[in-house]
Design an enzyme around this catalytic site. Structure first.
Site, short mmCIF file in Angstrom:
data_model
loop_
_atom_site.label_atom_id
_atom_site.label_comp_id
_atom_site.label_asym_id
_atom_site.label_seq_id
_atom_site.Cartn_x
_atom_site.Cartn_y
_atom_site.Cartn_z
N GLY A 29 0.84 -1.21 0.00
CA GLY A 29 0.00 0.00 0.00
C GLY A 29 0.86 1.24 0.00
N ASN A 30 0.28 2.36 0.32
CA ASN A 30 1.07 3.60 0.42
C ASN A 30 0.43 4.53 1.46
OD1 ASN A 30 -0.87 5.45 -1.01
ND2 ASN A 30 -0.52 3.94 -2.63
N HIS A 31 1.05 5.66 1.68
CA HIS A 31 0.63 6.54 2.78
C HIS A 31 -0.53 7.48 2.46
CE1 HIS A 31 3.83 5.27 5.35
NE2 HIS A 31 4.75 5.55 4.46
#
Ligand code: CTP
Length: 400
Positions: A208-210
């Site tokens: 995923g990412n932030h």
């Protein structure tokens, strides 16, 4: 349409004042901030306490508070209001409004208000039919005030006919529809993506990412506030739309986001892709939790479809496509390449090297670059204000 709107509600002396309680409740439920101003006569029909409890605000009935010597500033109230609704509007108050008499706080607020004024008359059949009432209503309409017409039914006098105040539900529906129809993006469909995507590795882990989704949600809200019918395709995000009219489709993976966009793209006149879509997804998803091994773990991945590029390749005449570029280096050059490669109308560049910009923050700092490579750089702003700048650019291009 009423979310966050400041509504000043004027209540006059009429038996229909009992309906004001429901009207206040529905306004508050619609997300409006409500301040009630009553004529002295209205307090004989319903108590200020009822309306202040429901509106969660003090109710004003007079210019002065005798005990404290305080003065209620009608100009301030008139300026505070985004809309002034007078319901019920009695024949007496309509007459005062028509000639500019200010012998109570409500009529003074009316004269001070700079916002749209709606009035929902309530009176007996013969008073309603009287030529002076008709003339007063014509005068008010000539001022730009908006009539919410009374209905027909049993009246307090026992007579049957026209003069019953519109029902609170009808007033709310009228206000929402009237406010919406005057908005600049009414009848325009918009598609927005927001948030990250999660690509499963096994049943407990993902790539995923932030991204928080804040920027995309702010854009969806702003487009809805401008009257557009907005579909928001969101990856996993804790954000909540402030505008209830935003239709949210929750997705997890890049493939699901692509599918939702394909389904909603055809009739969307405006598309803003602000999601941080994973560029890679694991080739296979392990059916069981991957156990720790002595040596390292290699996860084989495949590329996801670039949703924005897919939309750009399939763009139809009249569709406006906006993308984002989050860069850490060679910012402008990379953004211009993306603008061209993905066939965008403009790209919103933000750089992680700018303090306060990018993921998770409540602020952002952007540069907009359009097809003519015209560049506009904005200062650090709240994501809501950045959304306004992006929507200004959308509006300017829609006008062309
Ligand atoms: N985007 C998309 N689908 C993807 C990847 C990106 O729709 N699979 C969109 C994003 O929503 C954004 C734009 O493409 O509007 C640019 O995303 P970004 O991550 O900055 O660029 P990429 O094209 O993925 O290129 P890179 O990661 O190499 O910078």
């Amino acid at each position: 349409m009423l979310e966050g709107k400041n509504v000043a509600l004027g209540v006059c002396g009429s038996i229909a004042a009992y309906k004001s309680a429901l009207l206040v409740r529905l306004l508050v439920k619609s997300g409006a901030n409500v301040q009630v101003v009553m004529t002295p006569d209205a307090t004989n029909f319903i108590t200020p306490l009822t309306l202040s409890t429901l509106s969660k605000n003090p109710v004003y009935t007079d210019y002065f508070v005798a005990e404290t010597g305080e003065w209620h500033n009608h100009v301030e109230l008139g300026l505070w209001a985004d809309v002034l609704v007078i319901a019920p509007a009695s024949a007496n108050t309509l007459a005062k409004m028509a000639v500019g008499l200010t012998d109570n706080l409500l009529t003074a607020v009316y004269l001070s208000a700079k916002c749209p004024v709606y009035f929902a008359p309530a009176m007996d059949l013969d008073m309603w039919k009287h030529p002076s009432t008709t003339a007063n209503i014509d005068t008010l309409q000539s001022f730009g005030n908006i009539l919410i017409a009374p209905g027909t039914g049993e009246l307090a006098s026992g007579l049957h006919g026209e003069g019953r105040m519109a029902e609170p539900e009808e007033i709310i529906a009228f206000l929402a529809a009237d406010i919406k129809k005057k908005l600049p993006l009414v009848n325009i469909k918009a598609l927005v993506t927001a948030g990250p995507t999660y690509e499963a590795i096994d049943p407990v882990r993902f790539i995923g990412n932030h991204s928080s989704g804040k920027m995309g949600f702010a854009i969806a809200d702003e487009l809805a506030m401008l009257g557009a019918d907005v579909t928001l395709v969101s990856g996993p995000s804790a954000q909540v739309s402030k505008q209830r009219a935003v239709k949210r489709i929750n997705v997890t993976t890049a493939a699901e986001m692509l599918e939702a966009c394909q389904q909603n793209y055809t009739d969307a006149a405006v598309c803003v892709m602000s999601a941080a879509v994973a560029d890679y997804t694991p080739l296979t998803v392990a059916p069981q939790k991957i156990k720790k091994q002595d040596d390292g773990l290699t996860i084989e991945t495949k590329k996801t479809t670039d949703i924005l590029k897919f939309l750009g390749d399939n763009k139809k005449e009249g569709q406006l496509l906006v993308g984002f570029a989050l860069e850490t280096n060679n910012e402008e050059q990379n953004a211009i390449e993306k603008l061209k490669k993905k066939n965008l109308d403009f790209i919103v560049l933000n750089s992680l090297s700018d303090a306060g910009a990018g993921f998770k923050t409540d602020t952002n700092k952007i540069t907009i670059i359009d097809r003519q490579l015209q560049k506009t750089t904005f200062g650090l702003k709240s994501k809501e204000d950045v959304a306004k700048d992006i929507c200004d650019k959308i509006r300017s291009l829609l006008k062309k």
